[in-house]
Design a protein around this motif. Structure first.
Motif, PDB file in Angstrom:
ATOM      1  N   PHE A 196       4.613  -6.112   5.992  1.00  0.00           N
ATOM      2  CA  PHE A 196       4.281  -6.079   4.570  1.00  0.00           C
ATOM      3  C   PHE A 196       3.849  -7.469   4.103  1.00  0.00           C
ATOM      4  CE2 PHE A 196       7.280  -2.707   5.437  1.00  0.00           C
ATOM      5  CZ  PHE A 196       6.663  -1.608   4.854  1.00  0.00           C
ATOM      6  N   VAL A 197       3.105  -7.488   3.012  1.00  0.00           N
ATOM      7  CA  VAL A 197       2.543  -8.728   2.479  1.00  0.00           C
ATOM      8  C   VAL A 197       3.469  -9.302   1.415  1.00  0.00           C
ATOM      9  CG1 VAL A 197       0.627  -9.731   1.168  1.00  0.00           C
ATOM     10  CG2 VAL A 197       0.166  -8.015   2.948  1.00  0.00           C
ATOM     11  N   GLY A 198       3.957 -10.536   1.675  1.00  0.00           N
ATOM     12  CA  GLY A 198       4.666 -11.295   0.660  1.00  0.00           C
ATOM     13  C   GLY A 198       3.742 -12.346   0.073  1.00  0.00           C
ATOM     14  N   ASP A 199       4.300 -13.251  -0.705  1.00  0.00           N
ATOM     15  CA  ASP A 199       3.551 -14.206  -1.527  1.00  0.00           C
ATOM     16  C   ASP A 199       2.214 -14.654  -0.911  1.00  0.00           C
ATOM     17  OD1 ASP A 199       5.879 -13.941  -2.929  1.00  0.00           O
ATOM     18  OD2 ASP A 199       6.537 -16.000  -2.663  1.00  0.00           O
ATOM     19  N   TYR A 245      12.324  -1.902  -7.104  1.00  0.00           N
ATOM     20  CA  TYR A 245      11.388  -2.663  -6.291  1.00  0.00           C
ATOM     21  C   TYR A 245      12.148  -3.610  -5.369  1.00  0.00           C
ATOM     22  CZ  TYR A 245       7.867  -1.443  -9.875  1.00  0.00           C
ATOM     23  OH  TYR A 245       7.036  -0.793 -10.744  1.00  0.00           O
ATOM     24  N   ASN A 246      11.594  -3.853  -4.183  1.00  0.00           N
ATOM     25  CA  ASN A 246      12.120  -4.941  -3.365  1.00  0.00           C
ATOM     26  C   ASN A 246      10.998  -5.917  -3.028  1.00  0.00           C
ATOM     27  OD1 ASN A 246      10.783  -3.490  -1.407  1.00  0.00           O
ATOM     28  ND2 ASN A 246      12.611  -2.926  -0.258  1.00  0.00           N
ATOM     29  N   TRP A 247      11.212  -6.804  -2.061  1.00  0.00           N
ATOM     30  CA  TRP A 247      10.298  -7.919  -1.842  1.00  0.00           C
ATOM     31  C   TRP A 247       9.214  -7.552  -0.842  1.00  0.00           C
ATOM     32  CZ3 TRP A 247       8.357 -11.487   1.594  1.00  0.00           C
ATOM     33  CH2 TRP A 247       7.846 -12.666   1.034  1.00  0.00           C
ATOM     34  N   ALA A 248       7.961  -7.842  -1.208  1.00  0.00           N
ATOM     35  CA  ALA A 248       6.769  -7.670  -0.367  1.00  0.00           C
ATOM     36  C   ALA A 248       6.264  -6.231  -0.383  1.00  0.00           C
ATOM     37  CB  ALA A 248       7.015  -8.141   1.073  1.00  0.00           C
TER      38      ALA A 248
END
Length: 430
Positions: free
Chosen positions: A16-19, A274-277
Motif C-alpha cells: 500500500f502507498v503511504g506518504d 481508516y488506517n494508515w496507507a
C-alpha cells in the motif's frame, strides 16, 4: 524490474502507498512514497517509486531506498522526506530515520543518486533536533532551493513549547544545516503536529500545505505573497476530507497538484475506521484568488470511461438509479438551498449532500441511522447554485468532485448501481 500500473489511484500489487513525496524532474513526475508492506518484518516503510507523465499510466519501479531490518538501527523505519536535484543534476533524498526504541526516536538522514533510482546513503550527514525542539517529533523534511536567499531551505515537522510547528533549517551545500527557528506555528486552535509540509510557488503566490495529525486529520493549506509569509487562510483551508491524507504540493511550472493517499480501513471492513496507507491519489488544483479548487488531473481525465448523469428535474422522494459500473459519472446540476441528496453505493455506504448545512459527508452506516451517527469524512458545499458534478469509481475507491471541493473515500462493498435519493428540495440535472 519495472511494471506497468494503469490506474487513477495506483498501488503496488502486494503493498500500500503511504506518504507520497512527488518530484517533477523536468520530464516526468517521480512519485516516491513510503511503501506499507504489512509483512511482519522488524523494519518497515522503505522508499519506493512510481513514475508518470499523465497520472494514469505509471511505471512501478519498486523499492529504491531500503530500511535497515535491525532492532537498534536509527533507520529501522523510514519516514517521510523529499527529493531535490542540485545544480549538477544529482538527486538528493532527505528522509526521516525512525526507531521508537531509541532516543531520539527520529533523525533527519541524507542519500544521493545520479538517476533518482539507485541511491547511496550518506550516514555522516544525519542530524537530530536542536534543544529548542521536541527530539522525538522531528520528521518529514521538505527541501527546496530558495532563490532570493540563494540557500536551500528545509521545513521540518516538530514541536516547540507543547505546540506543533514547522521549523526551518538552511544550507549552502545540502550537507550541513543551520536551525533558523520556527517557520510556521500551528494556527488550528489545537496542539496538533503539522505533518508532511510542502511549500510551492504557483501563479505568483506561495502555497504551504500540511496535514494535522489529530482533530480533523485533513490536509490544510495557507497562502502568502512572500516565501516567508505572513501566511493566510482561505475561506475553507482544505480541498478534501479525512479520506485523503499527507497531501504534498508539486508543480511542473504550469500546473499545481496535490499528491496524497486514500486510506484502507481496519480489517478491510467498511464499518471500521481508516488506517494508515492505501492508494496514491492526485488532485489537480486550480487557483482562484487565495482559494484552491480540486479537479481530476486533466491528462488523467482524458483516459477515463465517461457517462453522463441522466438529465431531468428530481424532486423530494424521487429516486434515480445511476450506472455504478461507469468509471466516471458527470453532469451539471442546479440545486436550491434546502436540497438534501443521498448517494447510496450500498446499504452501509452513503454520501450525503446537505446544501442547507453546506456539507458533503460520507457515512458508513444505514441511511435511516445517519441522524444518530457522525460522518467518517466530510467537506464543505456551497449552499446553492449550478455546479459541475463528477463521481469517480475505481475498484474500492470513490471520489466525488462537487463544485469547489472533493470527497475521497474507500468502500469495500459497492453495488453495480448507485441510488440517488432526493431527501429534500430538488435537483435539476442539465
Amino acid at each position: 524490474m519495472e511494471t506497468e500500473v494503469n490506474a487513477l489511484y495506483p498501488k503496488s500489487e502486494d503493498s500500500f502507498v503511504g506518504d507520497p513525496m512527488p518530484y517533477f524532474n523536468g520530464e516526468e513526475f517521480m512519485m516516491y512514497y513510503l511503501e506499507d508492506l504489512r509483512d511482519g518484518q522488524i523494519g518497515f516503510h522503505p522508499f519506493s517509486l512510481m513514475t508518470t507523465n499523465d497520472f494514469y499510466h505509471y511505471k512501478n519501479v519498486g523499492e529504491v531506498i531500503p530500511y535497515v531490518n535491525e532492532e537498534d538501527s536509527a533507520e529501522r523505519a523510514l519516514g517521510t522526506g523529499s527529493i531535490i536535484q542540485d545544480e549538477t543534476g544529482i538527486y538528493h533524498a532527505f528522509y526521516t530515520g525512525h526507531n521508537g526504541e531509541r532516543t531520539p526516536k527520529e533523525v533527519i538522514m541524507h542519500a544521493s543518486s545520479k538517476d533518482g533510482k539507485n541511491w547511496q546513503k550518506i550516514p555522516e550527514d544525519t542530524f537530530q533536533a536542536d534543544d529548542m525542539y521536541e527530539k522525538n517529533d522531528f520528521r518529514d523534511p521538505y527541501v527546496f532551493y530558495e532563490q532570493e536567499s540563494q540557500e536551500y531551505w528545509m521545513l521540518i515537522t516538530t514541536r516547540q513549547d507543547g505546540q506543533g510547528i514547522i521549523a526551518k533549517y538552511t544550507s549552502n551545500d545540502l550537507r550541513t544545516w543551520k536551525n533558523t527557528g520556527s517557520f510556521f506555528n500551528n494556527d488550528l486552535g489545537n496542539d496538533s503536529n503539522l505533518e508532511c509540509p510542502s511549500l510551492v510557488y504557483f501563479n505568483e503566490k506561495w502555497y504551504l500545505a500540511f496535514s494535522d495529525q489529530w482533530d480533523k486529520r485533513v490536509v490544510h493549506y495557507r497562502v502568502a505573497d512572500r516565501v516567508d509569509g505572513p501566511f493566510r487562510k482561505s475561506t475553507t483551508d482544505h480541498v478534501d476530507g479525512a479520506g485523503f491524507y499527507a497531501g504534498r504540493l508539486e508543480t511542473d511550472g504550469e500546473n499545481l497538484y496535490q499528491v496524497g493517499w486514500i486510506p484502507t480501513k481496519e480489517n478491510h471492513d467498511d464499518l471500521s475506521n481508516y488506517n494508515w496507507a492505501g492508494n496514491l491519489a492526485v488532485h489537480q488544483l486550480k487557483s482562484e484568488g487565495d482559494k484552491l479548487i480540486p479537479q481530476i488531473p486533466k491528462t488523467a481525465y482524458e483516459q477515463l470511461d465517461k457517462q453522463q448523469v441522466p438529465t431531468g428535474n428530481y424532486t423530494k422522494n424521487k429516486e434515480l438509479i445511476l450506472d455504478g459500473t461507469a468509471q466516471l459519472l458527470e453532469g451539471t446540476v442546479q440545486v436550491t438551498s434546502d436540497t438534501k441528496v443521498a448517494l447510496e453505493f450500498s446499504k452501509e455506504n452513503i454520501i450525503l449532500l446537505d446544501f442547507g448545512n453546506e456539507r458533503m459527508q460520507y457515512y458508513n452506516t444505514y441511511l435511516e441511522d445517519i441522524p444518530r451517527r457522525n460522518p467518517q469524512s466530510e467537506i464543505n458545499l456551497t449552499k446553492s447554485g449550478i455546479f459541475d458534478w463528477k463521481i469517480v469509481k475505481e475498484n474500492e475507491i470513490v471520489v466525488i468532485y462537487f463544485g469547489d471541493y472533493a470527497l475521497s473515500n474507500r468502500m469495500y462493498e459497492m453495488n453495480n448501481e448507485i441510488k440517488m435519493i432526493v431527501l429534500d428540495g430538488q435537483v435539476t440535472v442539465k
